[in-house]
Design a protein around this motif. Structure first.
Motif, PDB file in Angstrom:
ATOM      1  N   SER B 380      45.755  48.929  25.467  1.00 42.71           N
ATOM      2  CA  SER B 380      44.939  50.120  25.700  1.00 42.71           C
ATOM      3  C   SER B 380      43.868  49.843  26.749  1.00 42.71           C
ATOM      4  N   ILE B 381      43.369  48.610  26.785  1.00 44.31           N
ATOM      5  CA  ILE B 381      42.418  48.253  27.833  1.00 44.31           C
ATOM      6  C   ILE B 381      43.089  48.344  29.196  1.00 44.31           C
ATOM      7  N   ARG B 382      44.311  47.837  29.252  1.00 39.71           N
ATOM      8  CA  ARG B 382      45.017  47.850  30.534  1.00 39.71           C
ATOM      9  C   ARG B 382      45.379  49.267  30.944  1.00 39.71           C
ATOM     10  N   TYR B 513      44.357  44.721  45.860  1.00 40.10           N
ATOM     11  CA  TYR B 513      45.423  44.640  44.869  1.00 40.10           C
ATOM     12  C   TYR B 513      44.835  44.961  43.500  1.00 40.10           C
ATOM     13  N   TRP B 514      45.345  46.031  42.930  1.00 41.46           N
ATOM     14  CA  TRP B 514      44.832  46.507  41.651  1.00 41.46           C
ATOM     15  C   TRP B 514      45.898  46.342  40.584  1.00 41.46           C
ATOM     16  N   HIS B 515      45.428  46.055  39.389  1.00 39.42           N
ATOM     17  CA  HIS B 515      46.342  46.027  38.259  1.00 39.42           C
ATOM     18  C   HIS B 515      46.104  47.273  37.435  1.00 39.42           C
ATOM     19  N   PHE B 516      47.167  48.052  37.291  1.00 38.90           N
ATOM     20  CA  PHE B 516      47.032  49.247  36.454  1.00 38.90           C
ATOM     21  C   PHE B 516      48.417  49.655  35.971  1.00 38.90           C
ATOM     22  N   VAL B 517      48.653  49.583  34.684  1.00 36.15           N
ATOM     23  CA  VAL B 517      49.901  50.056  34.108  1.00 36.15           C
ATOM     24  C   VAL B 517      49.517  51.204  33.173  1.00 36.15           C
ATOM     25  N   PRO B 518      49.766  52.442  33.607  1.00 37.65           N
ATOM     26  CA  PRO B 518      49.202  53.577  32.877  1.00 37.65           C
ATOM     27  C   PRO B 518      49.638  53.661  31.422  1.00 37.65           C
ATOM     28  N   ASP B 519      50.893  53.263  31.123  1.00 40.24           N
ATOM     29  CA  ASP B 519      51.301  53.373  29.727  1.00 40.24           C
ATOM     30  C   ASP B 519      50.989  52.106  28.938  1.00 40.24           C
ATOM     31  N   GLY B 520      50.351  51.136  29.606  1.00 40.15           N
ATOM     32  CA  GLY B 520      49.923  49.944  28.893  1.00 40.15           C
ATOM     33  C   GLY B 520      51.050  49.197  28.213  1.00 40.15           C
TER      34      GLY B 520
END
Lengths: 106, 557
Positions: B380-382, B513-520
């Motif tokens: 959820s943080i991610r 470079y960003w880390h973002f996985v919307p569905d975590g």
């Protein structure tokens, strides 16, 4: 100081001359914002312009050069500003100013 | 007595019409026998349902009311010429013989159209010359000839508008380019209420009728997306899958209701930095599909990330601690600046940021002793916050948009180069000393802004007219910058990522470079671990500001 004798060294103000004979006396630090003028006035080159502190532009009319000078002071004034307002350029002049900006590298 | 009898007759014959007063007069006043005839003659042509009463008295509102009119077979005396020429027999023979004026009425008075038997007026009312389709078509695409797939797209859009259909599926239409005018009618889309019966609406019927537009443009050959798409504030789902896009314009950041975005299967090298606005807490984006795309990579993957191309994230705080520990050991044991060391350092930073996020959340809400037990799940943080991992050094541009000597900006990376190295420390390369780092725009930039804004107001300022004004000797650099400015304008303009002002020519750019996985998800493909986002600024001064803090706040407009 007569016109024949070259002035010794750099003055605080330089003269920008348009093709139709208008002369603008501009502070040196502002004028040198334009890359092309800075190179013309560089004393190491020994150019005529550097010796006489006078730049003549055979392609730029007085109206456009006035706008350029206005920009040079605008840039100098807003050097450290956070919020810089846009300078107004009349739409009918834009193409000529564009050419001058490209010529002067500014 | 005399009045009553005809009234009864009239009531029996035509109940709706008033008593035929004319008949009364004709019968009760025998002194005017002509009256009956004048009444009966027109009544064959216009029936009694006309609400106008027939003239009863000579003082009635008629232009030439005179007792002469009531006499049959007699016409009014007509005179031609001035009065002194008048005598009883001076009318010349060649003068046009005046037609006897009958006591008729203009049937087509325009007020009771269709109430009489005339057919001519009905004809003109129903058959309009234009076919219905043409009259409905917006003017934008009436003048241009549309290709076959575009015509089908127009058809579909019209269908969606009529039905209030929110899902506009233009996928696999074979469209090569879309015009703005074609999509523009979608602005008028109104969702139909779910319940359209005659019963009273229940509480579930009260819902927002603002459409949640879903636009599917996948499987076409689009090279660019029309500007109009970025103006659909109600867009929630946008699919651009399997097209030939090379770059997404920054205007995509305006779609702040976007929930789902699919850009996979294109030729994107990076995403616009403005897209970050839609991620995390600031935006509503919950699904983002980016792979496959030939994204530039900030590091070379080794080990399991190279072979399996997946990374499993720990789901508990204990797991996170273990991963952190093992990564630290790996980093200590690997040789400096090797590919393994770089990858481990990136992963370590990512997990450090995650754990910092986890702990910051909990230190503010609970007692320190409770922290280990109360940790929220790592996915959820991610999911909530994009994390900035690394960035490339800044590349600066001259006033006309050409790179300054000594810089190789990422946007001119050749297609076969995948690696654009970035550093975790977010260091910057200073511009050459004689370029003052002020925020003042260049004179060229100012004129381009004037040009593009005046083209907004006036149709006469277009690229082609400007080109015709320029002399032949114009340097190609000027033409290139004008083209660029108008291209940017066509894509909806762009704003500096630091000062938010509109600009035409960027003066510096870099990739973050960003880390973002919307569905975590618990695992992430190596390609989506660190997604490149291209960031541009309008001046050297802004470049300095943008790199100041490491945790760059995602700007809101």
């Amino acid at each position: 100081m007569t016109s024949n004798a070259p002035p010794s060294g750099q003055t605080d103000y330089v003269t920008l001359v348009s093709c139709d004979g208008f002369e603008f006396k501009v502070q040196r630090s502002s004028a040198e914002i334009a890359e092309a003028i800075r190179r013309m006035l560089d004393p190491r080159t020994g150019f005529y312009e550097a010796i006489h502190n006078r730049c003549e532009f055979s392609d730029i009319t007085g109206l456009v050069l006035e706008k350029v000078v206005e920009y040079l002071y605008y840039n100098e004034k807003n050097k450290d500003a956070k919020e810089v307002p846009d300078m107004e350029i009349p739409p009918e002049m834009t193409l000529e100013v564009l050419m001058a900006a490209d010529f002067l590298n500014v | 007595m005399a009045v009553e009898v005809p009234g009864e007759i009239a009531m029996a014959d035509v109940p709706s019409s008033p008593p035929a007063a004319v008949t009364v007069t004709a019968e009760s006043v025998p002194a005017l026998p002509s009256r009956k005839r004048t009444r009966h003659q027109p009544s064959a042509r216009f029936n009694l349902t006309s609400s106008d009463d027939a003239p009863l008295f000579s003082s009635d509102d008629f232009n030439d009311a005179s007792v002469d009119n009531y006499a049959p077979g007699r016409s009014k005396r007509q005179f031609l010429g001035p009065w002194w020429q008048h005598s009883s027999q001076t009318v010349p023979d060649d003068a046009p013989q005046p037609q006897p004026r009958g006591f008729g009425r203009n049937l087509d008075s325009g007020i009771f159209m269709g109430s009489d038997d005339t057919v001519s007026s009905e004809d003109s009312a129903t058959s309009l010359p234009l076919p219905l389709d043409l009259r409905c078509a917006p003017r934008h695409y009436m003048s241009v000839t549309l290709s076959e797939p575009e015509l089908r797209a127009v058809e579909l859009i019209r269908y969606c508008l009529e039905r209030g259909e929110e899902r506009v599926d233009l996928s696999n239409y074979g469209i090569q380019s879309l015009s703005n005018g074609l999509l523009e009618p979608l602005h008028q889309l109104i969702k139909h209420p779910r319940h359209a019966g005659t019963d009273l609406p229940g509480p579930e019927s009260y819902e927002v009728l603002v459409p949640a537009l879903q636009l599917f443009l996948s499987g076409n050959s689009l090279r660019s997306i029309p500007r109009e798409v970025w103006n659909f504030q109600s867009l929630t789902v946008l699919s651009l899958r399997n097209n030939e896009l090379t770059e997404l314009p920054p205007s995509i950041g305006r779609l702040h209701n976007l929930v789902e975005l699919n850009v996979s299967g294109n030729r994107l090298r990076w995403l616009p930095w403005e897209l970050l606005r839609l991620y995390g807490k600031n935006g509503k984006l919950r699904r983002l599909t980016t792979l496959p795309n030939p994204f530039v990579q900030g590091l070379k993957f080794t080990g399991t990330l190279q072979t399996i191309r997946q990374w499993h994230f720990p789901s508990t705080s204990d797991g996170l601690r273990d991963v952190l520990q093992s990564l630290q050991e790996d980093l200590a044991s690997s040789t400096q600046d090797s590919a393994e060391a770089i990858q481990t350092a990136w992963l370590l930073k990512l997990h450090n940021l995650i754990s910092a996020e986890v702990f910051r959340e909990h230190i503010s809400t609970s007692l320190p002793s409770e922290i280990p037990h109360l940790l929220r799940s790592i996915p959820s943080i991610r999911k909530e916050q994009p994390l900035l991992i690394a960035a490339t050094p800044l590349s600066y541009f001259a006033f006309d948009g050409s790179p300054l000597p000594g810089f190789s900006p990422p946007s001119v990376t050749p297609e076969n180069v995948e690696l654009v190295p970035a550093s975790l420390t977010l260091d910057m390369k200073q511009p050459p000393s004689h370029h003052p780092s002020s925020r003042a725009p260049s004179l060229l930039e100012l004129t381009l802004r004037t040009l593009t804004t005046s083209s907004n107001f006036s149709n006469s300022v277009t690229l082609s007219t400007l080109r015709s004004y320029l002399p032949r000797t114009t340097s190609p650099a000027i033409i290139r910058t004008i083209n660029l400015a108008f291209e940017v304008q066509e894509n909806g303009g762009r704003n500096c990522s630091v000062c938010k002002r509109a600009y035409a020519i960027p003066r510096a750019e870099w990739i973050e470079y960003w880390h973002f996985v919307p569905d975590g998800a618990a695992k992430a493909a190596s390609g989506e671990m660190f997604v490149p986002h291209l960031r541009r600024v309008c001046s050297f001064g802004c470049a300095k500001e943008g790199r100041g803090a490491e945790d760059v706040e995602v700007g809101e407009r």
